[in-house]
Each structure stands twice: as C-alpha cells, then as structure tokens.
Design a protein around this motif. Structure first.
Motif, mmCIF file in Angstrom:
data_model
loop_
_atom_site.group_PDB
_atom_site.id
_atom_site.type_symbol
_atom_site.label_atom_id
_atom_site.label_comp_id
_atom_site.label_asym_id
_atom_site.label_seq_id
_atom_site.Cartn_x
_atom_site.Cartn_y
_atom_site.Cartn_z
ATOM 1 N N GLY A 89 0.793 -1.220 0.000
ATOM 2 C CA GLY A 89 0.000 0.000 0.000
ATOM 3 C C GLY A 89 0.827 1.273 0.000
ATOM 4 O O GLY A 89 0.456 2.262 -0.635
ATOM 5 N N ALA A 90 1.953 1.284 0.713
ATOM 6 C CA ALA A 90 2.785 2.488 0.781
ATOM 7 C C ALA A 90 3.336 2.846 -0.595
ATOM 8 O O ALA A 90 3.365 4.026 -0.974
ATOM 9 C CB ALA A 90 3.918 2.302 1.780
ATOM 10 N N GLU A 91 3.768 1.840 -1.345
ATOM 11 C CA GLU A 91 4.270 2.088 -2.702
ATOM 12 C C GLU A 91 3.171 2.563 -3.632
ATOM 13 O O GLU A 91 3.402 3.430 -4.473
ATOM 14 C CB GLU A 91 4.927 0.830 -3.278
ATOM 15 N N VAL A 92 1.987 2.003 -3.488
ATOM 16 C CA VAL A 92 0.854 2.427 -4.315
ATOM 17 C C VAL A 92 0.522 3.890 -4.038
ATOM 18 O O VAL A 92 0.373 4.690 -4.960
ATOM 19 C CB VAL A 92 -0.385 1.541 -4.077
ATOM 20 N N ARG A 93 0.430 4.242 -2.764
ATOM 21 C CA ARG A 93 0.129 5.630 -2.395
ATOM 22 C C ARG A 93 1.197 6.591 -2.934
ATOM 23 O O ARG A 93 0.874 7.649 -3.474
ATOM 24 C CB ARG A 93 0.003 5.779 -0.879
ATOM 25 N N ALA A 94 2.471 6.228 -2.797
ATOM 26 C CA ALA A 94 3.552 7.081 -3.285
ATOM 27 C C ALA A 94 3.499 7.206 -4.808
ATOM 28 O O ALA A 94 3.688 8.287 -5.362
ATOM 29 C CB ALA A 94 4.903 6.535 -2.842
ATOM 30 N N GLY A 95 3.218 6.104 -5.495
ATOM 31 C CA GLY A 95 3.125 6.125 -6.955
ATOM 32 C C GLY A 95 1.961 6.980 -7.437
ATOM 33 O O GLY A 95 2.107 7.763 -8.375
ATOM 34 N N ILE A 96 0.820 6.839 -6.794
ATOM 35 C CA ILE A 96 -0.344 7.644 -7.166
ATOM 36 C C ILE A 96 -0.081 9.118 -6.860
ATOM 37 O O ILE A 96 -0.422 9.993 -7.652
ATOM 38 C CB ILE A 96 -1.616 7.139 -6.457
ATOM 39 N N ARG A 97 0.563 9.403 -5.741
ATOM 40 C CA ARG A 97 0.892 10.784 -5.387
ATOM 41 C C ARG A 97 1.788 11.418 -6.463
ATOM 42 O O ARG A 97 1.557 12.550 -6.886
ATOM 43 C CB ARG A 97 1.587 10.827 -4.033
ATOM 44 N N ARG A 98 2.806 10.670 -6.915
ATOM 45 C CA ARG A 98 3.686 11.181 -7.972
ATOM 46 C C ARG A 98 2.921 11.390 -9.272
ATOM 47 O O ARG A 98 3.108 12.394 -9.958
ATOM 48 C CB ARG A 98 4.855 10.215 -8.215
ATOM 49 N N TRP A 99 2.031 10.454 -9.617
ATOM 50 C CA TRP A 99 1.271 10.582 -10.854
ATOM 51 C C TRP A 99 0.328 11.778 -10.801
ATOM 52 O O TRP A 99 0.222 12.538 -11.765
ATOM 53 C CB TRP A 99 0.483 9.304 -11.153
ATOM 54 N N VAL A 100 -0.364 11.977 -9.680
ATOM 55 C CA VAL A 100 -1.288 13.109 -9.548
ATOM 56 C C VAL A 100 -0.513 14.423 -9.654
ATOM 57 O O VAL A 100 -0.972 15.367 -10.297
ATOM 58 C CB VAL A 100 -2.099 13.018 -8.236
#
Length: 80
Positions: A26-37
């Motif tokens: 989950g932490a990687e998903v959140r960080a990846g989505i944050r970078r994409w947004v």
C-alpha cells in the motif's frame, strides 16, 4: 454527464500509472499515485485546456490572449 470527468481521470490513472508499475504494498501504491497526480496536475498538458496543465488553468498562469485563454483586457479594464 458530470461523471465523465472523474471517469476519465480514473482511466488515465489506471493506464498511465497503476497498470504500468508492479507496486509492492500500500505504501508504494500511495507514493506512486501521489507522484502521478502531481505529474497530472503540474506537467501533463490537457487538450481540454488548450494544451495547458490544470495547475496553469487553476492559478491563472495563462497568456492573456489566444484560443481557449482569458480575453485581452482593454486599457480601461487594466486601469480599474
């Protein structure tokens, strides 16, 4: 009609971020989505906004004339 914008956002997120990366947890998903947004709002040009980013449109960082831009102010308007 109002759902079309959010559905397009989710589609872009899935195809440009989620499906392209193998996240581990989950932490990687959140960080990846944050970078994409952040990329989506600050760097990715949007056809709807005449090639400008959402950040440029929201903050009004656009040239004063041209198609899809704010109108050119007249001298009397600038003085006011």
């Amino acid at each position: 009609m109002d759902n079309i914008f959010i559905e397009r956002l989710w589609r872009s997120l899935k195809y440009e971020c989620i499906y392209l990366h193998a996240f581990n947890g989950g932490a990687e998903v959140r960080a990846g989505i944050r970078r994409w947004v952040d990329f989506y709002n600050r760097l990715r040009p949007h056809g709807t906004h005449a090639g400008n980013t959402p950040r440029e449109v929201y903050h009004g960082c656009l040239p004063l004339s041209g198609p899809g831009y704010r109108p050119v102010l007249q001298a009397a308007d600038r003085a006011a």
